[in-house]
Motif scaffolding. Structure first.
Motif, mmCIF file in Angstrom:
data_model
loop_
_atom_site.group_PDB
_atom_site.id
_atom_site.type_symbol
_atom_site.label_atom_id
_atom_site.label_comp_id
_atom_site.label_asym_id
_atom_site.label_seq_id
_atom_site.Cartn_x
_atom_site.Cartn_y
_atom_site.Cartn_z
ATOM 1 N N LEU A 40 0.770 -0.909 0.183
ATOM 2 C CA LEU A 40 -0.014 0.122 0.292
ATOM 3 C C LEU A 40 0.671 0.880 0.261
ATOM 4 O O LEU A 40 0.557 1.973 -0.998
ATOM 5 C CB LEU A 40 -0.824 -0.088 1.331
ATOM 6 N N ALA A 41 1.316 1.208 1.237
ATOM 7 C CA ALA A 41 2.408 2.010 1.273
ATOM 8 C C ALA A 41 3.543 2.617 -0.249
ATOM 9 O O ALA A 41 3.795 3.697 -0.808
ATOM 10 C CB ALA A 41 3.705 2.402 2.493
ATOM 11 N N ALA A 42 4.203 1.664 -0.962
ATOM 12 C CA ALA A 42 4.181 1.528 -1.800
ATOM 13 C C ALA A 42 4.644 1.985 -2.953
ATOM 14 O O ALA A 42 4.564 2.923 -3.690
ATOM 15 C CB ALA A 42 5.547 0.587 -2.511
ATOM 16 N N ARG A 43 2.628 1.789 -3.589
ATOM 17 C CA ARG A 43 2.352 2.118 -4.484
ATOM 18 C C ARG A 43 1.885 3.533 -4.453
ATOM 19 O O ARG A 43 1.419 4.677 -5.767
ATOM 20 C CB ARG A 43 0.779 1.709 -5.294
ATOM 21 N N LYS A 44 1.022 4.050 -3.191
ATOM 22 C CA LYS A 44 1.116 4.732 -2.635
ATOM 23 C C LYS A 44 2.065 6.565 -3.294
ATOM 24 O O LYS A 44 1.942 7.036 -4.011
ATOM 25 C CB LYS A 44 0.159 5.111 -1.634
#
Length: 147
Positions: free
Chosen positions: A22-26
């Protein structure tokens, strides 16, 4: 270079990997509409795939997932704090060991850092496409030896 230990996915890794994903894609796809990504995406987006996890001091810091029938690397993500330290290379090498050659993957055009990484590892452009994140490149790896 940070030497991570790459191991097969275990269900115990799922919560950490879901947060990392989630953090990487955001961060990577910052132009995507708010709400495009959710914590539960990891499980849905990797369903049926073979996953390997990079661990540093026992904690997941990255993963790669492959769709074996198509010899396709579907996801490769590394925690921001571990990028540029060799973890992505370790995961890429593990994926290529699993799927052999030829291998393929898709990378969003606006993700210039990832495209440069794959090009430096010997991947070549074979086609272009478009999806909800924008234009993407299909890349192939045909070499007999790992990058």
């Amino acid at each position: 270079m940070t030497q991570a230990v790459v191991v097969p996915f275990d269900a115990a890794h799922a919560p950490s990997l879901a947060r990392l994903y989630l953090a990487a894609r955001k961060a990577t796809f910052h132009w995507a509409p708010p709400g495009r990504f959710a914590l539960h995406d990891f499980e849905a987006d990797t369903d049926g795939e073979v996953i390997d996890v990079a661990l540093h001091d026992g904690e997941p810091v990255g993963f790669v997932s492959v769709w074996m029938p198509a010899h396709f690397i579907h996801h490769l993500y590394v925690d921001a704090a571990y990028q540029g330290l060799g973890v992505g290379t370790q995961l890429l090498e593990r994926a290529l060991q699993r799927i052999g050659r030829p291998a393929g993957l898709k990378c969003v055009e606006r993700n210039a850092r990832a495209l440069a990484f794959y090009r430096a590892k010997g991947w070549r452009f074979v086609a272009h496409g478009e999806d909800d994140l924008g234009r993407h490149h299909l890349l192939a790896f045909d070499a007999v030896t790992p990058p």
